[in-house]
Motif scaffolding. Sequence first.
Motif, PDB file in Angstrom:
ATOM      1  N   LEU A  60       0.840  -1.208   0.000  1.00  0.00           N
ATOM      2  CA  LEU A  60       0.000   0.000   0.000  1.00  0.00           C
ATOM      3  C   LEU A  60       0.877   1.261   0.000  1.00  0.00           C
ATOM      4  O   LEU A  60       0.554   2.252  -0.665  1.00  0.00           O
ATOM      5  CB  LEU A  60      -0.927  -0.005   1.215  1.00  0.00           C
ATOM      6  CG  LEU A  60      -1.989  -1.116   1.225  1.00  0.00           C
ATOM      7  CD1 LEU A  60      -2.750  -1.117   2.555  1.00  0.00           C
ATOM      8  CD2 LEU A  60      -2.958  -0.977   0.053  1.00  0.00           C
ATOM      9  N   SER A  63       3.070   1.659  -3.844  1.00  0.00           N
ATOM     10  CA  SER A  63       2.161   1.048  -4.824  1.00  0.00           C
ATOM     11  C   SER A  63       2.793   0.897  -6.207  1.00  0.00           C
ATOM     12  O   SER A  63       2.262   0.203  -7.067  1.00  0.00           O
ATOM     13  CB  SER A  63       0.864   1.862  -4.913  1.00  0.00           C
ATOM     14  OG  SER A  63       1.171   3.197  -5.249  1.00  0.00           O
ATOM     15  N   ARG A  89      -8.526  -4.644   0.812  1.00  0.00           N
ATOM     16  CA  ARG A  89      -7.726  -3.699   0.013  1.00  0.00           C
ATOM     17  C   ARG A  89      -7.316  -4.290  -1.341  1.00  0.00           C
ATOM     18  O   ARG A  89      -7.227  -3.557  -2.318  1.00  0.00           O
ATOM     19  CB  ARG A  89      -6.471  -3.256   0.796  1.00  0.00           C
ATOM     20  CG  ARG A  89      -6.781  -2.690   2.175  1.00  0.00           C
ATOM     21  CD  ARG A  89      -7.666  -1.444   2.116  1.00  0.00           C
ATOM     22  NE  ARG A  89      -7.040  -0.333   1.449  1.00  0.00           N
ATOM     23  CZ  ARG A  89      -6.333   0.609   2.025  1.00  0.00           C
ATOM     24  NH1 ARG A  89      -6.183   0.593   3.335  1.00  0.00           N
ATOM     25  NH2 ARG A  89      -5.788   1.584   1.333  1.00  0.00           N
ATOM     26  N   PRO A  91      -4.577  -5.054  -3.015  1.00  0.00           N
ATOM     27  CA  PRO A  91      -3.670  -4.297  -3.894  1.00  0.00           C
ATOM     28  C   PRO A  91      -3.175  -5.168  -5.051  1.00  0.00           C
ATOM     29  O   PRO A  91      -2.859  -6.332  -4.862  1.00  0.00           O
ATOM     30  CB  PRO A  91      -2.517  -3.885  -2.977  1.00  0.00           C
ATOM     31  CG  PRO A  91      -2.643  -4.697  -1.754  1.00  0.00           C
ATOM     32  CD  PRO A  91      -4.036  -5.217  -1.663  1.00  0.00           C
ATOM     33  N   TYR A  94       0.437  -6.877  -4.842  1.00  0.00           N
ATOM     34  CA  TYR A  94       0.787  -7.692  -3.666  1.00  0.00           C
ATOM     35  C   TYR A  94       0.420  -9.160  -3.869  1.00  0.00           C
ATOM     36  O   TYR A  94      -0.744  -9.503  -4.081  1.00  0.00           O
ATOM     37  CB  TYR A  94       0.070  -7.149  -2.424  1.00  0.00           C
ATOM     38  CG  TYR A  94       0.412  -7.890  -1.146  1.00  0.00           C
ATOM     39  CD1 TYR A  94       1.707  -8.348  -0.899  1.00  0.00           C
ATOM     40  CD2 TYR A  94      -0.558  -8.114  -0.171  1.00  0.00           C
ATOM     41  CE1 TYR A  94       2.021  -9.021   0.273  1.00  0.00           C
ATOM     42  CE2 TYR A  94      -0.248  -8.776   1.010  1.00  0.00           C
ATOM     43  CZ  TYR A  94       1.042  -9.233   1.225  1.00  0.00           C
ATOM     44  OH  TYR A  94       1.360  -9.902   2.382  1.00  0.00           O
ATOM     45  N   SER A 150      -0.460 -10.771  -8.142  1.00  0.00           N
ATOM     46  CA  SER A 150      -1.237 -10.382  -6.957  1.00  0.00           C
ATOM     47  C   SER A 150      -2.132 -11.544  -6.548  1.00  0.00           C
ATOM     48  O   SER A 150      -2.248 -12.539  -7.258  1.00  0.00           O
ATOM     49  CB  SER A 150      -2.065  -9.131  -7.250  1.00  0.00           C
ATOM     50  OG  SER A 150      -2.994  -9.396  -8.288  1.00  0.00           O
TER      51      SER A 150
END
Length: 182
Positions: A60, A63, A89, A91, A94, A150
């Motif tokens: 986060l 980014s 979240r 992301p 990730y 991710s």
Amino acid sequence: MNRIDVINEIAIKAKETDALLVANIGIPCKELHHVCDVPTNFYMLGSMGLASSIGLGLALARSERNVIAIDGDGSVLMNMGSLATIASRSPKNYLLVIVDNGAYGSTGNQPTVTSMGTNLAEVARGAGNKDVFEADSSKGLREIMKEVNSGMIIVRVEPNNADVPVIKMCPEEIMARFMANI
Ligand SMILES: [Mg+2]
């Protein structure tokens, strides 16, 4: 397949995608350090359960960088709420890889509940994560990682620890080196 085989595959993926790499407490840190020690590795030595949370925070905060965290079944069971926070979240930079050996590998391979029926992939999906993948071979893991940067991958391995040396850096040195290189 053993955990160090998975860690080797992840280290290759991190190199290819220039990813920051967080390793779980205990022997996983030592195995990563042995396989591929680079300044963008963060060896999380003191906080069982928090590798996935540290990875989320990094993803986060930075980014523009890819972030990968290597976690274990025992640690995810200890901090299961992290799976829901990550889902909230999600992301896109990730990737959390949970290496499930069904044991607390760093403390003597006492069995965890994943060896008694708890399915972490289903827990991750139930927590709201959309991209949850599963692998039980190096080839399978490699194929998934070719496609994704991710989400979560649960990799099932044998409860074997590699005989690798301890990390000579102290936690402060590890943190300072990591921060200077991100
Ligand atoms: Mg384990």
